[in-house]
Design a protein around this motif. Sequence first.
Motif, PDB file in Angstrom:
ATOM      1  N   ILE A   1       0.993  -1.152  -0.021  1.00 31.37           N
ATOM      2  CA  ILE A   1       0.157   0.041  -0.060  1.00 31.37           C
ATOM      3  C   ILE A   1       0.846   1.338   0.111  1.00 31.37           C
ATOM      4  N   CYS A   2       1.759   1.240   0.789  1.00 34.20           N
ATOM      5  CA  CYS A   2       2.954   2.679   0.927  1.00 34.20           C
ATOM      6  C   CYS A   2       3.254   2.655  -0.503  1.00 34.20           C
ATOM      7  N   SER A   3       3.726   1.363  -1.287  1.00 34.12           N
ATOM      8  CA  SER A   3       4.720   1.623  -2.374  1.00 34.12           C
ATOM      9  C   SER A   3       3.788   2.048  -3.384  1.00 34.12           C
ATOM     10  N   ILE A   4       2.304   1.874  -3.583  1.00 35.43           N
ATOM     11  CA  ILE A   4       1.496   2.455  -4.476  1.00 35.43           C
ATOM     12  C   ILE A   4       1.102   3.855  -3.940  1.00 35.43           C
ATOM     13  N   GLY A   5       1.146   4.201  -2.983  1.00 36.79           N
ATOM     14  CA  GLY A   5       0.632   5.485  -2.700  1.00 36.79           C
ATOM     15  C   GLY A   5       2.005   6.440  -3.220  1.00 36.79           C
ATOM     16  N   ALA A   6       3.045   5.761  -2.708  1.00 37.44           N
ATOM     17  CA  ALA A   6       4.482   6.619  -3.009  1.00 37.44           C
ATOM     18  C   ALA A   6       4.438   6.803  -4.717  1.00 37.44           C
ATOM     19  N   CYS A  23       4.300  21.669 -20.356  1.00 36.39           N
ATOM     20  CA  CYS A  23       4.478  20.303 -21.264  1.00 36.39           C
ATOM     21  C   CYS A  23       3.481  19.484 -20.768  1.00 36.39           C
ATOM     22  N   SER A  24       2.457  19.003 -21.346  1.00 40.08           N
ATOM     23  CA  SER A  24       1.306  18.139 -20.941  1.00 40.08           C
ATOM     24  C   SER A  24       1.695  16.891 -21.090  1.00 40.08           C
ATOM     25  N   THR A  25       1.142  15.820 -20.212  1.00 40.19           N
ATOM     26  CA  THR A  25       1.096  14.467 -20.383  1.00 40.19           C
ATOM     27  C   THR A  25       0.013  13.810 -20.501  1.00 40.19           C
ATOM     28  N   PHE A  26       0.000  12.463 -21.270  1.00 39.46           N
ATOM     29  CA  PHE A  26      -1.124  11.709 -21.259  1.00 39.46           C
ATOM     30  C   PHE A  26      -1.554  11.255 -19.675  1.00 39.46           C
ATOM     31  N   ASN A  27      -2.208  11.880 -18.802  1.00 34.71           N
ATOM     32  CA  ASN A  27      -2.212  11.825 -17.448  1.00 34.71           C
ATOM     33  C   ASN A  27      -2.898  10.439 -17.144  1.00 34.71           C
ATOM     34  N   ILE A  28      -3.844   9.884 -17.732  1.00 41.17           N
ATOM     35  CA  ILE A  28      -4.603   8.707 -17.487  1.00 41.17           C
ATOM     36  C   ILE A  28      -3.434   7.611 -17.640  1.00 41.17           C
ATOM     37  N   ILE A  29      -2.595   7.639 -18.506  1.00 42.59           N
ATOM     38  CA  ILE A  29      -1.854   6.323 -18.997  1.00 42.59           C
ATOM     39  C   ILE A  29      -0.562   6.551 -17.773  1.00 42.59           C
ATOM     40  N   ALA A  30      -0.096   8.001 -17.816  1.00 47.19           N
ATOM     41  CA  ALA A  30       1.051   8.089 -16.838  1.00 47.19           C
ATOM     42  C   ALA A  30       0.707   7.705 -15.404  1.00 47.19           C
ATOM     43  N   ILE A  31      -0.507   8.080 -14.796  1.00 51.90           N
ATOM     44  CA  ILE A  31      -0.950   7.551 -13.656  1.00 51.90           C
ATOM     45  C   ILE A  31      -1.149   6.025 -13.599  1.00 51.90           C
ATOM     46  N   THR A  32      -1.771   5.659 -14.373  1.00 56.70           N
ATOM     47  CA  THR A  32      -2.035   4.162 -14.454  1.00 56.70           C
ATOM     48  C   THR A  32      -0.452   3.252 -14.522  1.00 56.70           C
ATOM     49  N   ALA A  33       0.475   3.784 -15.266  1.00 64.30           N
ATOM     50  CA  ALA A  33       1.600   3.060 -15.447  1.00 64.30           C
ATOM     51  C   ALA A  33       2.411   3.234 -14.155  1.00 64.30           C
ATOM     52  N   GLY A  34       2.460   4.331 -13.549  1.00 68.18           N
ATOM     53  CA  GLY A  34       3.000   4.857 -12.193  1.00 68.18           C
ATOM     54  C   GLY A  34       2.673   3.795 -11.066  1.00 68.18           C
ATOM     55  N   VAL A  35       1.270   3.810 -10.947  1.00 71.44           N
ATOM     56  CA  VAL A  35       0.719   2.939 -10.070  1.00 71.44           C
ATOM     57  C   VAL A  35       0.964   1.561 -10.070  1.00 71.44           C
ATOM     58  N   SER A  36       0.622   1.017 -11.476  1.00 70.84           N
ATOM     59  CA  SER A  36       0.459  -0.295 -11.795  1.00 70.84           C
ATOM     60  C   SER A  36       1.849  -1.176 -11.471  1.00 70.84           C
ATOM     61  N   LEU A  37       2.756  -0.564 -12.055  1.00 69.15           N
ATOM     62  CA  LEU A  37       4.212  -1.151 -11.930  1.00 69.15           C
ATOM     63  C   LEU A  37       4.712  -1.653 -10.522  1.00 69.15           C
ATOM     64  N   TYR A  42       4.665  -6.590  -7.027  1.00 69.16           N
ATOM     65  CA  TYR A  42       3.991  -7.080  -5.977  1.00 69.16           C
ATOM     66  C   TYR A  42       3.361  -8.655  -6.213  1.00 69.16           C
ATOM     67  N   LEU A  43       2.579  -8.565  -7.324  1.00 70.43           N
ATOM     68  CA  LEU A  43       2.246  -9.695  -7.848  1.00 70.43           C
ATOM     69  C   LEU A  43       3.180 -10.939  -8.145  1.00 70.43           C
ATOM     70  N   GLN A  44       4.093 -10.238  -8.671  1.00 69.04           N
ATOM     71  CA  GLN A  44       5.329 -11.167  -8.960  1.00 69.04           C
ATOM     72  C   GLN A  44       5.848 -11.841  -7.765  1.00 69.04           C
ATOM     73  N   VAL A  45       6.170 -11.181  -7.058  1.00 70.22           N
ATOM     74  CA  VAL A  45       6.662 -11.750  -5.697  1.00 70.22           C
ATOM     75  C   VAL A  45       5.627 -12.819  -4.894  1.00 70.22           C
ATOM     76  N   LEU A  46       4.360 -12.264  -4.725  1.00 68.53           N
ATOM     77  CA  LEU A  46       3.337 -13.026  -3.913  1.00 68.53           C
ATOM     78  C   LEU A  46       3.097 -14.397  -4.781  1.00 68.53           C
ATOM     79  N   PHE A  47       2.981 -14.429  -6.119  1.00 68.75           N
ATOM     80  CA  PHE A  47       2.803 -15.713  -6.914  1.00 68.75           C
ATOM     81  C   PHE A  47       3.955 -16.406  -7.341  1.00 68.75           C
ATOM     82  N   SER A  48       5.009 -15.828  -7.051  1.00 68.56           N
ATOM     83  CA  SER A  48       6.310 -16.293  -7.925  1.00 68.56           C
ATOM     84  C   SER A  48       6.156 -16.098  -9.413  1.00 68.56           C
TER      85      SER A  48
END
Length: 250
Positions: A1-6, A23-37, A42-48
């Motif tokens: 949770i802390c990592s996602i918030g950060a 300079c504008s960004t494609f905000n939806i994609i940028a935010i989705t990417a930043g949070v999802s990585l 985490y899923l990689q670690v959790l489910f090996s």
Amino acid sequence: ICSIGAALLGTLEVIGLFKKRSCSTFNIIAITAGVSLPVIAYLQVLFSIDESILIIWLNILLIAIFMRAAFINRKKTLSCALDSSAATVMAAVYPGFFIAYVVKISGLNNASLLFLYFFSVVFANDILAYLMGLSIGKTTRLGLLISPKKSLIGFIFGFLGSVGVSILYYYIFPDLFPVGIIGVILLGSLFGIIGILGDLAESSLKRSAEVKDSGEIIPGRGGLLDSIDSMLFVAPVFYYFFEITQKYLS
């Protein structure tokens, strides 16, 4: 949770820095990417899951950014497509991709101790560099264009802080390291140098945006990126060192 918030707050700060430069960004994609990585990590670690999943997802996000640029349908927006694409890639990767490696540390052996060592080695660098630079480093300022107040004394003590913490952990937790004392000194030196580079890299972004801080979320400190900039660069090197050495030297 802390990592996602950060990751979310850090991505928003990067978007804000680009906005300062009109300079504008494609905000939806940028935010989705930043949070999802970090989530993917985490899923990689959790489910090996195989490590390549993070790279695959990053490739998908990059393709999405360029496809978004390809389907711009307004002339005014089209003229900024190159800038917007580059800015969105930057916001997508920094800090989310680096924070993902902080998450991946949790999948290593002795993860709790490694986390403690990771934060100690980074913050020892930051704190000593700041305190010593502020107290006795004023006459040794390097006059760097991106950060004029950075001093040689601050860099030296920050570097020594990373090395000193590494040596301390080696003697308290010798089983934590798959290398001897010389290797630990070199490792601490590497983390010290990379931490300094991370700080300077974030300073260059702020200087380009003509702002003192990346944000205002932390009173007296500035933005989130101002506090984790060194950590971001150290995280992938830290992870790969221990991941590879635990695999082949343990």
